[in-house]
Motif scaffolding. Structure first.
Motif, PDB file in Angstrom:
ATOM      1  N   ARG A  23       0.536  -3.785   5.989  1.00 44.55           N
ATOM      2  CA  ARG A  23      -0.640  -2.832   5.805  1.00 44.55           C
ATOM      3  C   ARG A  23      -0.245  -1.798   7.160  1.00 44.55           C
ATOM      4  NH1 ARG A  23      -4.820  -3.784   2.033  1.00 44.55           N
ATOM      5  NH2 ARG A  23      -4.000  -5.554   0.742  1.00 44.55           N
ATOM      6  N   ASP A  97       0.238   5.639   0.614  1.00 46.63           N
ATOM      7  CA  ASP A  97      -0.971   5.689   0.098  1.00 46.63           C
ATOM      8  C   ASP A  97      -1.963   4.549   0.624  1.00 46.63           C
ATOM      9  OD1 ASP A  97      -3.151   5.994  -1.691  1.00 46.63           O
ATOM     10  OD2 ASP A  97      -1.672   5.529  -3.509  1.00 46.63           O
ATOM     11  N   PHE A  98      -2.875   5.251   1.182  1.00 45.37           N
ATOM     12  CA  PHE A  98      -3.877   4.212   1.970  1.00 45.37           C
ATOM     13  C   PHE A  98      -4.720   3.410   0.842  1.00 45.37           C
ATOM     14  CE2 PHE A  98      -3.342   7.125   5.552  1.00 45.37           C
ATOM     15  CZ  PHE A  98      -2.866   6.177   6.625  1.00 45.37           C
ATOM     16  N   SER A  99      -4.798   4.118  -0.375  1.00 46.94           N
ATOM     17  CA  SER A  99      -5.864   3.169  -1.172  1.00 46.94           C
ATOM     18  C   SER A  99      -4.915   2.003  -1.736  1.00 46.94           C
ATOM     19  CB  SER A  99      -5.851   3.936  -2.663  1.00 46.94           C
ATOM     20  OG  SER A  99      -4.544   4.214  -3.141  1.00 46.94           O
ATOM     21  N   ILE A 100      -3.667   1.591  -1.273  1.00 50.58           N
ATOM     22  CA  ILE A 100      -2.904   0.704  -1.532  1.00 50.58           C
ATOM     23  C   ILE A 100      -2.640  -0.042  -0.222  1.00 50.58           C
ATOM     24  CG2 ILE A 100      -0.762  -0.104  -2.593  1.00 50.58           C
ATOM     25  CD1 ILE A 100      -0.675   2.161  -4.439  1.00 50.58           C
ATOM     26  N   TYR A 101      -1.938   0.562   0.662  1.00 50.46           N
ATOM     27  CA  TYR A 101      -1.476   0.033   2.143  1.00 50.46           C
ATOM     28  C   TYR A 101      -2.575   0.213   3.197  1.00 50.46           C
ATOM     29  CZ  TYR A 101       2.670   0.249  -0.556  1.00 50.46           C
ATOM     30  OH  TYR A 101       3.708   0.102  -1.604  1.00 50.46           O
ATOM     31  N   GLY A 102      -3.627   0.942   3.091  1.00 50.95           N
ATOM     32  CA  GLY A 102      -4.628   1.058   4.088  1.00 50.95           C
ATOM     33  C   GLY A 102      -5.259  -0.511   4.459  1.00 50.95           C
TER      34      GLY A 102
END
Length: 103
Positions: A23, A97-102
DNA sequence: GGAGTGACCTTGG
DNA sequence: GCCAAGGCCACTC
């Protein structure tokens, strides 16, 4: 908040250490959670980070754009290498991509 | 105690 | 969507 300026760094290091594997987080997010008034302080804290603090995943902290801050070319490459090794994929433009790794 | 510096964020064009 | 400029606060000398 506490008047001890050193606690600021300590809080930042604690939060960065709490970022899970695979993350990433942003300077602004760290600053917000650490009750810091400016995201620059987070960057400054990480800049002061020494090799002795090998337990702190400083590479999991990137700017709001999801991109690595070009402090130095070597560090940038190392950071990207570490993130990729954790399974984090960069977009075509080198962003995360913060929607995935945020966090 | 003052000035300089920094791995940033936000806003406007 | 990208580029440029201003402002923010803490640390160091």
């Amino acid at each position: 908040m506490p008047a001890k300026p050193f606690d600021t760094f300590k809080r930042i290091f604690t939060l960065v250490s709490a970022i899970p594997y695979g993350r990433v987080s942003t300077y602004g997010q760290i600053a917000d959670m650490a009750s810091i008034y400016s995201a620059r302080i987070v960057g400054f804290a990480l800049a002061s980070l020494k090799e002795s603090h090998g337990d702190i995943p400083w590479h999991r902290v990137v700017n709001i754009n999801g991109e690595i801050s070009p402090r130095s070319l070597d560090q940038m490459l190392i950071q990207k290498e570490l993130l990729v090794s954790e399974g984090i994929k960069f977009s075509k433009k080198g962003r995360i991509d913060f929607s995935i790794y945020g966090w």
